[in-house]
Write an enzyme that holds these catalytic residues in place. Structure first.
Site, PDB file in Angstrom:
ATOM      1  N   LYS A 187     -54.247  -9.522  45.482  1.00 35.20           N
ATOM      2  CA  LYS A 187     -53.895  -8.558  46.528  1.00 35.20           C
ATOM      3  C   LYS A 187     -54.775  -7.286  46.473  1.00 35.20           C
ATOM      4  CE  LYS A 187     -49.100 -10.226  46.821  1.00 35.20           C
ATOM      5  NZ  LYS A 187     -47.651  -9.869  46.836  1.00 35.20           N
ATOM      6  N   TYR A 209     -46.846 -13.849  56.219  1.00 38.47           N
ATOM      7  CA  TYR A 209     -45.574 -13.390  55.640  1.00 38.47           C
ATOM      8  C   TYR A 209     -44.415 -13.470  56.654  1.00 38.47           C
ATOM      9  CZ  TYR A 209     -47.297 -11.776  51.084  1.00 38.47           C
ATOM     10  OH  TYR A 209     -47.786 -11.707  49.804  1.00 38.47           O
ATOM     11  N   ASN A 258     -48.081  -5.756  43.782  1.00 38.51           N
ATOM     12  CA  ASN A 258     -47.853  -6.548  42.565  1.00 38.51           C
ATOM     13  C   ASN A 258     -48.967  -7.558  42.293  1.00 38.51           C
ATOM     14  OD1 ASN A 258     -47.189  -8.351  44.543  1.00 38.51           O
ATOM     15  ND2 ASN A 258     -45.098  -8.732  43.849  1.00 38.51           N
ATOM     16  N   HIS A 312     -50.188 -13.131  44.752  1.00 34.47           N
ATOM     17  CA  HIS A 312     -49.227 -13.998  45.450  1.00 34.47           C
ATOM     18  C   HIS A 312     -49.413 -15.413  44.924  1.00 34.47           C
ATOM     19  CE1 HIS A 312     -47.266 -16.390  48.593  1.00 34.47           C
ATOM     20  NE2 HIS A 312     -48.363 -17.138  48.559  1.00 34.47           N
ATOM     21  N   GLU A 359     -49.763 -23.173  53.045  1.00 31.32           N
ATOM     22  CA  GLU A 359     -50.543 -21.948  52.805  1.00 31.32           C
ATOM     23  C   GLU A 359     -52.017 -22.253  52.545  1.00 31.32           C
ATOM     24  OE1 GLU A 359     -46.784 -19.378  50.971  1.00 31.32           O
ATOM     25  OE2 GLU A 359     -48.517 -19.807  49.699  1.00 31.32           O
TER      26      GLU A 359
HETATM   27  P1  ATP Z   1     -45.334 -13.578  46.690  1.00 32.79           P
HETATM   28  O1  ATP Z   1     -44.716 -14.274  47.877  1.00 32.79           O
HETATM   29  O2  ATP Z   1     -46.282 -12.463  47.086  1.00 32.79           O
HETATM   30  O3  ATP Z   1     -45.922 -14.536  45.706  1.00 32.79           O
HETATM   31  P2  ATP Z   1     -42.745 -13.368  45.468  1.00 32.79           P
HETATM   32  O4  ATP Z   1     -42.568 -14.770  45.946  1.00 32.79           O
HETATM   33  O5  ATP Z   1     -42.566 -13.064  44.026  1.00 32.79           O
HETATM   34  O6  ATP Z   1     -44.180 -12.829  45.887  1.00 32.79           O
HETATM   35  P3  ATP Z   1     -41.275 -12.518  47.800  1.00 32.79           P
HETATM   36  O7  ATP Z   1     -39.817 -12.313  47.772  1.00 32.79           O
HETATM   37  O8  ATP Z   1     -41.828 -13.749  48.455  1.00 32.79           O
HETATM   38  O9  ATP Z   1     -41.812 -12.398  46.294  1.00 32.79           O
HETATM   39  O10 ATP Z   1     -41.902 -11.220  48.472  1.00 32.79           O
HETATM   40  C1  ATP Z   1     -43.226 -11.246  49.004  1.00 32.79           C
HETATM   41  C2  ATP Z   1     -43.915  -9.961  48.653  1.00 32.79           C
HETATM   42  O11 ATP Z   1     -43.264  -8.891  49.342  1.00 32.79           O
HETATM   43  C3  ATP Z   1     -43.834  -9.542  47.175  1.00 32.79           C
HETATM   44  O12 ATP Z   1     -44.807 -10.137  46.380  1.00 32.79           O
HETATM   45  C4  ATP Z   1     -44.044  -8.045  47.276  1.00 32.79           C
HETATM   46  O13 ATP Z   1     -45.420  -7.730  47.453  1.00 32.79           O
HETATM   47  C5  ATP Z   1     -43.288  -7.712  48.552  1.00 32.79           C
HETATM   48  N1  ATP Z   1     -41.886  -7.328  48.258  1.00 32.79           N
HETATM   49  C6  ATP Z   1     -40.882  -8.145  47.885  1.00 32.79           C
HETATM   50  N2  ATP Z   1     -39.733  -7.469  47.700  1.00 32.79           N
HETATM   51  C7  ATP Z   1     -40.014  -6.166  47.985  1.00 32.79           C
HETATM   52  C8  ATP Z   1     -39.277  -4.951  47.996  1.00 32.79           C
HETATM   53  N3  ATP Z   1     -37.987  -4.939  47.684  1.00 32.79           N
HETATM   54  N4  ATP Z   1     -39.937  -3.818  48.341  1.00 32.79           N
HETATM   55  C9  ATP Z   1     -41.244  -3.817  48.674  1.00 32.79           C
HETATM   56  N5  ATP Z   1     -42.007  -4.931  48.692  1.00 32.79           N
HETATM   57  C10 ATP Z   1     -41.414  -6.087  48.348  1.00 32.79           C
HETATM   58 MG    MG Z   2     -42.948 -15.420  47.950  1.00 29.86          MG
END
Ligand code: ATP
Ligand code: MG
Length: 141
Positions: free
Chosen positions: A11, A51, A114, A117, A128
């Site tokens: 990211k 997303y 974070n 992804h 994806e």
């Molecule tokens: P990713 O899909 O990016 O691999 P993940 O599966 O661990 O991450 P998801 O729940 O799919 O988490 O959320 C997608 C992305 O949205 C997260 O990686 C983060 O960047 C962002 N995100 C998730 N929860 C929050 C939150 N509470 N506040 C801000 N950003 C968030």
């Molecule tokens: Mg995810």
């Protein structure tokens, strides 16, 4: 055991800090092979479509703005149980909850920024990967 592919995105917070090599080292150390990768700039439209599952979530707009704020590196990782393995290598979504030695514990700045992804299921990985890569870009040899 089955050989799988998963989609990874390094990211903008990580490309901005020039730590894509560190993250690739952590990926390769886990045994996963990086079989394709490209550094691209996501448009708002593409990031929103990627997303889309989160579009009702309160953080959606911020997340899309973050994902277009700088270059990303999209990658295809391959290996035994690659989808679940990469989720473990990444660590929990919130770096505060991530285990020591995971990419998010070592690299992430916040729950949003974070660093990486990873696809969350084999089905989503297929979708994806085809979202970002054509067949000819995936050389498994
Ligand atoms: P990713 O899909 O990016 O691999 P993940 O599966 O661990 O991450 P998801 O729940 O799919 O988490 O959320 C997608 C992305 O949205 C997260 O990686 C983060 O960047 C962002 N995100 C998730 N929860 C929050 C939150 N509470 N506040 C801000 N950003 C968030
Ligand atoms: Mg995810």
């Amino acid at each position: 055991m089955s050989t799988e592919k998963t989609l990874s995105i390094i990211k903008p917070d990580a490309t901005a800090r020039n730590i894509t090599g560190k993250i690739n080292y952590m990926i390769e150390k886990s045994g996963l092979n990086i079989i394709a990768q490209k550094r691209i700039k996501l448009s708002k439209e593409v990031a929103s479509r990627f997303y889309e599952v989160h579009k009702e979530r309160p953080f959606f707009e911020d997340l899309v703005s973050f994902m277009v704020s700088g270059p990303v590196v999209v990658q295809v990782l391959q290996g035994e149980n690659a989808v679940a393995l990469y989720r473990r290598v990444m660590g929990a979504t919130n770096p505060d909850d991530a285990e020591k030695g995971t990419i998010r514990k070592e690299c992430a700045l916040s729950i949003e920024a974070n660093s990486v992804h990873g696809s969350d299921s084999v089905d989503n990985a297929k979708k994806e990967i085809s979202f970002f890569f054509s067949e000819t870009e995936l050389y498994e040899g």
